[in-house]
Scaffold this active site. Structure first.
Site, PDB file in Angstrom:
ATOM      1  CG  HIS A  85     -38.353 -90.373  11.457  1.00  0.00           C
ATOM      2  ND1 HIS A  85     -38.267 -89.907  12.757  1.00  0.00           N
ATOM      3  CD2 HIS A  85     -39.685 -90.430  11.171  1.00  0.00           C
ATOM      4  CE1 HIS A  85     -39.478 -89.693  13.225  1.00  0.00           C
ATOM      5  NE2 HIS A  85     -40.348 -89.999  12.277  1.00  0.00           N
ATOM      6  CG  ASP A 127     -41.527 -90.242   7.252  1.00  0.00           C
ATOM      7  OD1 ASP A 127     -42.665 -90.749   7.349  1.00  0.00           O
ATOM      8  OD2 ASP A 127     -41.119 -89.350   8.008  1.00  0.00           O
ATOM      9  CB  ALA A 167     -45.692 -82.971   7.282  1.00  0.00           C
TER      10      ALA A 167
END
Length: 377
Positions: A213, A268, A302
């Protein structure tokens, strides 16, 4: 068992460009692509279905309320949710946790990896995101970082096939482990790191092949201290990026697209993907989905709620051609893992296919010849 023969008519995106005609599937493979070459502009305005390679997501933590660390049937449910958004192949991604918890999760993942269940994306293996990361660059990872060893990775690999490992190269011993891990068949990405530009370059020289990422949970670019992000921009061939337009500003995505030839997209995604606002699990963390994002109680991002069909639309909305956007959500990830049978539509390849309307919304998804039920999307 896949449908024996199917024909899909429309504008087919091949490695050579769009063809107006039909694609034929026999026993889970593309058996023919027939028609006349057309430009992308013609394909987009014709109103005919757009037929693209199925999406490939190498960083999936959850979806539909399920988290990969739960064990049980969670990964099969996650694969089903993401298939309904066009993902035909994926890596189940673990969280940093005590080794006993990682081992339990890996044991539960083994069945989903080794036995493909109809109705879901093909779970190709595991992305081990931690625990071999810098405790000062956890991002949303729980604080259970630990030293790495080849023996420990191989022991986990015996439980479920590991395809990709995220590591922080600046930690003692990690740099020296990259070459033996690569020799053992694992791909190594640089991520969750406070390392320097020089640490990133050294890791690439030892055999690391990508960045986790990009821009998130890594030392930032500064013109006098380029950091890990600078090493990626200056030297990487491959890196993953989260194009939800929340994790990374579109301007930074454009910079990465110019600098990194084979930049590819990941979601993700967390258990909150495909779910209403509320609280969900991310490993041992409790996270909250609100206003399109997922955050810890302190506001830290998150993971995401992104799906790959939305990633494609976001890229095209930024100005990428559909051909280029397709490479970023399919082809480049396949090339990163050395998968020649998917990520592109060609005779003999896997029949992993998405069909979209003019607005780039899914109308069909096919995983190795098997149609996916989209009625609940």
């Amino acid at each position: 068992m896949s449908v024996a023969r199917q024909e899909i008519s429309g504008n087919v995106l091949t490695p050579q460009g769009f063809i107006r005609g039909k694609l034929t599937v026999v026993d889970g493979r593309v058996s023919g692509i027939e028609g006349q070459p057309i430009s992308e502009g013609q394909a987009r305005v014709s109103g005919e279905p757009l037929i693209l390679p199925g999406f490939i997501d190498l960083h999936v933590h959850g979806g539909g309320g399920f988290d990969t660390m739960e064990g049980g049937n969670a990964v099969a449910e996650i694969a089903r949710v993401h298939a309904r958004h066009g993902t035909t192949s994926m890596l189940a991604t673990t969280m940093t946790a005590p080794m006993a918890d990682i081992s339990r999760a890996m044991a539960a993942l083994a069945d989903a990896v080794r036995t493909h269940r109809r109705g879901g994306a093909h779970v190709m293996g595991v992305h081990l995101e931690g625990p071999y990361i810098n405790p000062g660059a956890l991002g949303a990872q729980p604080d259970f970082a630990r030293p790495a060893s080849v023996a420990e990775v191989k022991a986990l690999h015996e439980l479920a096939p590991i395809r990709l490992i995220t590591m922080a190269p600046e930690l003692p011993g990690n740099l020296d482990l990259i070459a033996p891990l690569r020799a053992a068949g694992f791909h190594v990405q640089i991520g969750h790191t406070a390392g320097t530009y020089e640490d990133g370059v050294a890791a690439l020289q030892r055999g690391a092949t990508g960045f986790t990422h990009l821009f998130n949970a890594m030392s930032k670019f500064h013109h006098r201290e380029p950091g890990i992000a600078g090493a990626a921009l200056a030297h990487a061939e491959f890196a993953e990026i989260i194009p939800d337009l929340l994790h990374v500003h579109p301007g930074a995505i454009r910079a990465a697209l110019r600098a990194i030839p084979c930049l590819y997209c990941v979601t993700d995604s967390t258990a909150a993907a495909g779910m209403p606002d509320g609280d969900y699990n991310l490993g041992s963390h409790r996270v909250t989905k609100c206003l399109g994002g997922v955050r810890l109680a302190d506001g830290t991002l998150a993971g995401s709620t992104l799906t790959m069909d939305q990633a494609l639309r976001n890229l095209v909305g930024m100005g990428l051609s559909l051909d280029d956007a397709s490479r970023r959500v399919a082809t480049n990830a396949a090339d990163f893992l050395g998968l020649a049978d998917r990520g592109r539509l060609f005779v003999g390849g896997r029949a992993d296919i998405v069909v979209l309307d003019a607005a780039l919304h899914l109308t069909q998804v096919i995983v190795e010849g098997d149609p996916i039920d989209l009625t609940d999307v």
